[in-house]
Design a protein around this motif. Structure first.
Motif, PDB file in Angstrom:
ATOM      1  N   ALA A  68      15.677   0.824 -13.323  1.00 54.33           N
ATOM      2  CA  ALA A  68      14.279   0.711 -12.698  1.00 54.33           C
ATOM      3  C   ALA A  68      13.880  -0.795 -12.120  1.00 54.33           C
ATOM      4  N   ARG A  69      14.300  -1.701 -12.956  1.00 57.22           N
ATOM      5  CA  ARG A  69      13.873  -2.938 -12.445  1.00 57.22           C
ATOM      6  C   ARG A  69      14.270  -3.452 -11.094  1.00 57.22           C
ATOM      7  N   PRO A  70      15.623  -3.394 -10.956  1.00 57.47           N
ATOM      8  CA  PRO A  70      15.932  -3.746  -9.411  1.00 57.47           C
ATOM      9  C   PRO A  70      15.512  -2.726  -8.524  1.00 57.47           C
ATOM     10  N   ALA A  71      15.394  -1.721  -8.817  1.00 58.35           N
ATOM     11  CA  ALA A  71      14.828  -0.724  -7.772  1.00 58.35           C
ATOM     12  C   ALA A  71      13.496  -0.726  -7.359  1.00 58.35           C
ATOM     13  N   VAL A  72      12.670  -1.418  -8.491  1.00 58.49           N
ATOM     14  CA  VAL A  72      11.026  -1.806  -8.015  1.00 58.49           C
ATOM     15  C   VAL A  72      11.255  -2.902  -7.180  1.00 58.49           C
ATOM     16  N   SER A  73      12.276  -4.009  -7.096  1.00 59.76           N
ATOM     17  CA  SER A  73      12.208  -4.963  -6.503  1.00 59.76           C
ATOM     18  C   SER A  73      12.530  -4.708  -4.719  1.00 59.76           C
ATOM     19  N   TYR A  74      13.418  -3.732  -5.079  1.00 60.45           N
ATOM     20  CA  TYR A  74      14.156  -3.117  -3.455  1.00 60.45           C
ATOM     21  C   TYR A  74      12.888  -2.497  -2.985  1.00 60.45           C
ATOM     22  N   ALA A  98      10.936  -2.974   0.637  1.00 59.24           N
ATOM     23  CA  ALA A  98      10.939  -1.911   1.561  1.00 59.24           C
ATOM     24  C   ALA A  98       9.456  -1.723   2.163  1.00 59.24           C
ATOM     25  N   LEU A  99       8.405  -1.952   1.040  1.00 60.31           N
ATOM     26  CA  LEU A  99       7.207  -1.778   1.402  1.00 60.31           C
ATOM     27  C   LEU A  99       6.427  -3.126   2.183  1.00 60.31           C
ATOM     28  N   GLY A 100       7.272  -4.088   2.321  1.00 61.50           N
ATOM     29  CA  GLY A 100       6.919  -5.460   3.184  1.00 61.50           C
ATOM     30  C   GLY A 100       6.399  -6.602   2.226  1.00 61.50           C
ATOM     31  N   ALA A 101       6.970  -6.413   0.677  1.00 62.03           N
ATOM     32  CA  ALA A 101       6.610  -7.616   0.068  1.00 62.03           C
ATOM     33  C   ALA A 101       7.576  -8.986   0.243  1.00 62.03           C
ATOM     34  N   ASP A 102       7.365 -10.075   0.188  1.00 58.90           N
ATOM     35  CA  ASP A 102       7.910 -11.011   0.283  1.00 58.90           C
ATOM     36  C   ASP A 102       8.526 -11.609  -1.185  1.00 58.90           C
ATOM     37  N   GLU A 103       9.044 -12.776  -1.268  1.00 57.83           N
ATOM     38  CA  GLU A 103       9.558 -13.135  -2.235  1.00 57.83           C
ATOM     39  C   GLU A 103       8.797 -13.487  -3.266  1.00 57.83           C
ATOM     40  N   THR A 104       7.536 -13.989  -3.172  1.00 56.72           N
ATOM     41  CA  THR A 104       6.317 -14.252  -4.089  1.00 56.72           C
ATOM     42  C   THR A 104       5.940 -13.151  -4.633  1.00 56.72           C
ATOM     43  N   ALA A 105       5.459 -11.993  -3.736  1.00 57.19           N
ATOM     44  CA  ALA A 105       5.186 -10.670  -4.331  1.00 57.19           C
ATOM     45  C   ALA A 105       5.911 -10.274  -5.029  1.00 57.19           C
ATOM     46  N   ALA A 110      -0.440  -1.065  -6.761  1.00 50.75           N
ATOM     47  CA  ALA A 110      -0.118  -0.168  -7.493  1.00 50.75           C
ATOM     48  C   ALA A 110       1.279  -0.093  -8.351  1.00 50.75           C
ATOM     49  N   MET A 111       2.159  -0.765  -7.380  1.00 48.17           N
ATOM     50  CA  MET A 111       3.490  -0.900  -7.981  1.00 48.17           C
ATOM     51  C   MET A 111       3.554  -1.866  -8.952  1.00 48.17           C
ATOM     52  N   ALA A 112       2.613  -2.966  -8.941  1.00 47.69           N
ATOM     53  CA  ALA A 112       2.588  -3.985 -10.012  1.00 47.69           C
ATOM     54  C   ALA A 112       2.116  -3.345 -11.131  1.00 47.69           C
ATOM     55  N   ALA A 113       0.796  -2.460 -10.913  1.00 42.39           N
ATOM     56  CA  ALA A 113       0.357  -1.771 -12.126  1.00 42.39           C
ATOM     57  C   ALA A 113       1.364  -0.846 -12.784  1.00 42.39           C
TER      58      ALA A 113
END
Length: 445
Positions: A31-37, A41-48, A102-105
């Motif tokens: 799940a952890r790499p899938a969360v990053s991907y 896909a939702l528009g996050a940059d490297e910091t997010a 929400a993804m972070a939570a």
């Protein structure tokens, strides 16, 4: 006496615990790499992406010690299904939501579930293992984690990259699959905790302060050794692809190298008992950390791929020693009635390392070069070797496979403990009943 009854319920509980841990850890590693991907896909940059990944490790920091205290004075088994449900829920909902907060939570919920499972599982192993079995049982227990870390990323990569360029859809699918994988762990969580080890445990008179736990000789060393080993594993996983890019090593080859490292770690834990008999735990811990430090620094050298493969295999074998033996070090050094809390503090240190080590590695790599983090990790592992050389608190452990040594050991059962205490109070020199039997003329049959 002709024999001593075995403490606890045999070893079937340990096998079921290893199986459950493999599924739970596999789901998290998937799940952890899938969360990053999915965040990308939702528009996050490297910091997010870094913030979302950091919430996974930061949120559990606030509940680790309370969970450990609760486990010290109660049952451990309820934390296991709770952890599975939180991991599954966090994975599934991370794949369904469409906003970054929400993804972070839900990433934090996933981390909280993993913490619950690991605290409960480690406490069960510590509680139901005889002192001379702790190194072996902790080594076998961590095989579950290594299996999950070996299979999870491979499964995530296959699901995410195997269905075209629809990154958002494939990463969501990987998260939903990981939720299902974690739920399978529930099928192995039966008769894990032996009731005799919980119902008859004496209740502590009061809470042992955290300062007293950290002040016990051996506890800080166990925590720092665990942090060093886990940081090396995390940085190796995160930065070996960067090294591969600089040396023109194909991503598939880098994946095989990382899998080779994980497989060597599993092999180490399978032969933990013979190694302990051959070297002793202090020499094994010190030697493995020292050799791992040298090899980790050696990754920075421009060696060929076959040489790098050999180095990573030996490095993975050496890194397999630190985690189980650091668990035993903390358990044996912790004050009575605070062992689960000490294990929770060890996990807190691991989480801090997971947050601080990648950040420090990123700063160093940006300022000095991509090879520099490996040199820094090598120095840290050599420092861990020095901590292992200092030894642990309390009396030395019995050799693997021998009878428990006197000192900081636990009785085989509560009934034996009561009997032993009453005999010692009535006759310090030995059991009077045995001496009368020896003097009696009828005792010869």
């Amino acid at each position: 006496m002709t024999g001593r009854p075995r403490s606890g319920p045999g070893r079937g509980w340990l096998l079921r615990l290893v199986i459950a841990f493999a599924f739970a850890q596999g789901a998290v590693s998937m799940a952890r790499p899938a969360v990053s991907y999915r965040a990308l896909a939702l528009g996050a940059d490297e910091t997010a992406v870094g913030v979302i990944a950091g919430v996974y490790a930061l949120l559990p920091l606030f509940v680790a010690v309370p969970l450990g205290r609760r486990t010290d004075h109660g049952r451990c088994a309820p934390l296991l299904p709770l952890g599975v449900l939180l991991i599954s829920g966090g994975c599934a909902l991370s794949g369904l939501v469409s906003s970054l907060p929400a993804m972070a939570a839900w990433s934090g919920v996933m981390g909280l579930g993993h913490l619950c499972f690991v605290i409960g599982a480690q406490s069960i192993v510590a509680r139901q293992s005889a002192p001379h079995e702790q190194d072996r049982n902790f080594g076998h227990f961590t095989i579950g984690a290594s299996l999950g870390q070996l299979i999870g990323p491979i499964a995530a990569g296959a699901l995410i990259s195997g269905q075209g360029g629809a990154l958002g859809r494939t990463s969501a699918l990987a998260l939903l699959v990981s939720a299902g994988v974690c739920a399978v762990a529930l099928t192995s969580l039966w008769r894990i905790e032996h009731r005799r080890t919980t119902g008859t445990r004496p209740r502590a008179e009061g809470k042992v302060p955290v300062r007293a736990i950290l002040g016990a000789r051996g506890v800080p060393a166990g925590i720092l050794i665990s942090m060093a080993v886990l940081s090396a594993t995390d940085i190796l996983t995160a930065y070996l692809p960067v090294v591969g890019e600089h040396r023109s090593i194909a991503p598939a080859t880098v994946g095989l190298l990382l899998s080779l490292r994980a497989a060597a770690t599993i092999a180490c834990r399978l032969v933990m008992t013979p190694l302990l008999r051959l070297l002793g735990r202090r020499a094994l811990l010190t030697t493995s950390c020292l050799l791992a430090g040298l090899l980790c620094a050696g990754v920075a050298l421009p060696v060929s791929v076959p040489v790098l493969a050999v180095m990573l295999a030996v490095l993975g074998f050496c890194l397999g020693v630190g985690q189980p033996l650091s668990m035993t070090t903390v358990v044996r050094a912790a004050p009575d009635g605070a062992r689960s809390t000490a294990l929770a503090l060890r996990l807190t240190g691991n989480r801090l390392g997971q947050v601080a080590a990648p950040a420090a590695a990123g700063l160093i790599a940006g300022a000095v070069g991509v090879a520099a983090p490996f040199v820094l990790l090598g120095v840290g592992l050599m420092g861990a070797a020095g901590l292992g050389l200092r030894g642990e608190g309390g009396t030395g452990p019995a050799p693997a496979g021998s009878e428990p040594a006197e000192g900081r050991t636990e009785p085989a059962s509560a009934d034996e403990a009561v009997s032993d205490r009453s005999n010692r109070r009535s006759a310090p020199g030995g059991c009077p009943r045995d001496r009368r039997a020896a003097r009696s003329p009828r005792s010869g049959g």
